[in-house]
Motif scaffolding. Sequence first.
Motif, PDB file in Angstrom:
ATOM      1  N   UNK A 197     -15.315  -5.425  49.187  1.00 23.29           N
ATOM      2  CA  UNK A 197     -15.515  -6.655  50.100  1.00 23.29           C
ATOM      3  C   UNK A 197     -15.218  -6.038  51.637  1.00 23.29           C
ATOM      4  N   UNK A 198     -15.919  -6.546  52.544  1.00 26.16           N
ATOM      5  CA  UNK A 198     -15.657  -6.360  53.965  1.00 26.16           C
ATOM      6  C   UNK A 198     -15.259  -7.826  54.362  1.00 26.16           C
ATOM      7  N   UNK A 199     -14.295  -8.020  54.913  1.00 26.22           N
ATOM      8  CA  UNK A 199     -13.902  -9.141  55.583  1.00 26.22           C
ATOM      9  C   UNK A 199     -14.260  -9.532  56.981  1.00 26.22           C
ATOM     10  N   UNK A 200     -14.964 -10.620  57.271  1.00 24.32           N
ATOM     11  CA  UNK A 200     -15.480 -10.974  58.848  1.00 24.32           C
ATOM     12  C   UNK A 200     -15.073 -12.156  59.387  1.00 24.32           C
ATOM     13  N   UNK A 201     -14.512 -12.247  60.271  1.00 29.68           N
ATOM     14  CA  UNK A 201     -14.092 -13.491  61.232  1.00 29.68           C
ATOM     15  C   UNK A 201     -15.000 -13.711  62.402  1.00 29.68           C
ATOM     16  N   UNK A 202     -15.389 -15.069  62.160  1.00 29.16           N
ATOM     17  CA  UNK A 202     -16.514 -15.594  62.918  1.00 29.16           C
ATOM     18  C   UNK A 202     -15.663 -16.785  63.762  1.00 29.16           C
ATOM     19  N   UNK A 203     -16.080 -17.150  64.871  1.00 37.01           N
ATOM     20  CA  UNK A 203     -15.930 -18.403  65.292  1.00 37.01           C
ATOM     21  C   UNK A 203     -15.743 -19.676  64.445  1.00 37.01           C
ATOM     22  N   UNK A 204     -16.412 -19.882  63.500  1.00 39.57           N
ATOM     23  CA  UNK A 204     -16.496 -20.880  62.513  1.00 39.57           C
ATOM     24  C   UNK A 204     -15.615 -20.497  61.265  1.00 39.57           C
TER      25      UNK A 204
END
Length: 267
Positions: free
Chosen positions: A227-234
């Motif tokens: 799994x690759x973790x992604x941070x977005x504004x939402x």
Amino acid sequence: MKMDFFKYHGTGNDFIILDNRKKRIPEEDRSLFARLCNRHFGIGADGIILIQNDFSRDFYMKYYNSDGTESTMCGNGGRCAIAFAKKLGISKENKIYFRAIDGDHSGMIQDNGLISLNLIDIEINMIKIYPKYVFLNTGSPHHVLFVENIKEIDVCKQGRKIRFHKSYSSKGGVNVNFVEISGNNTLQVRTYERGVENETLSCGTGITASVIAAYETGKISINKEKNVFISTLGGKLWVSFEKKHNQYKKIYLTGSVQFVFEGWIHI
């Protein structure tokens, strides 16, 4: 005419979802969809999703950008459509199958409430790696740039310039993703979306494109959980995949989906 609607969002990427299984929505009136998406004079959304009958799957998902144009696949929209189909009782199972403009998809509603969407396979020879960016299609076309100090990027100004560049004019433009890698398997992503013509709080196919571009260029590796973790504004999302025989397969986008409200509007 009175029209019922439902509002959902996937990590801030928000959609008006319409049940069109009885074919009562005037699909040819694209100005209607633009008015509904207008945040000042309409309901407000990044896009419109129509749920329609399908001959071989649980439903067909038709997607329109907030400017009223029919568009390509939307990842967060697909996850919201899965939640909506479950609400309608289209499928009694937690695994749902549907079709969209780019082909067949499946989705899983997990026990923790997260929703996973299976995206299309990607041929490695279709990933174009250039000195300053990567181009690939994850159901929608994406231009991926790796940057530093992502919070300081003027996404609208820089994204709009690339989105309307002449090299993408024959493709109907492109979505532009700015990516900062803050750990071995952690990405921060900000996206300028065509059709919305603005930065959105999250873009599912853009996040997926960013992860695959980062992996293909050796900027990240895969952990044991894949799994690759992604941070977005939402909010937070996860992408997993397998790379086999010159293909990226079993690509899953996972994150939360929220039902916001439902109502009706005269059109």
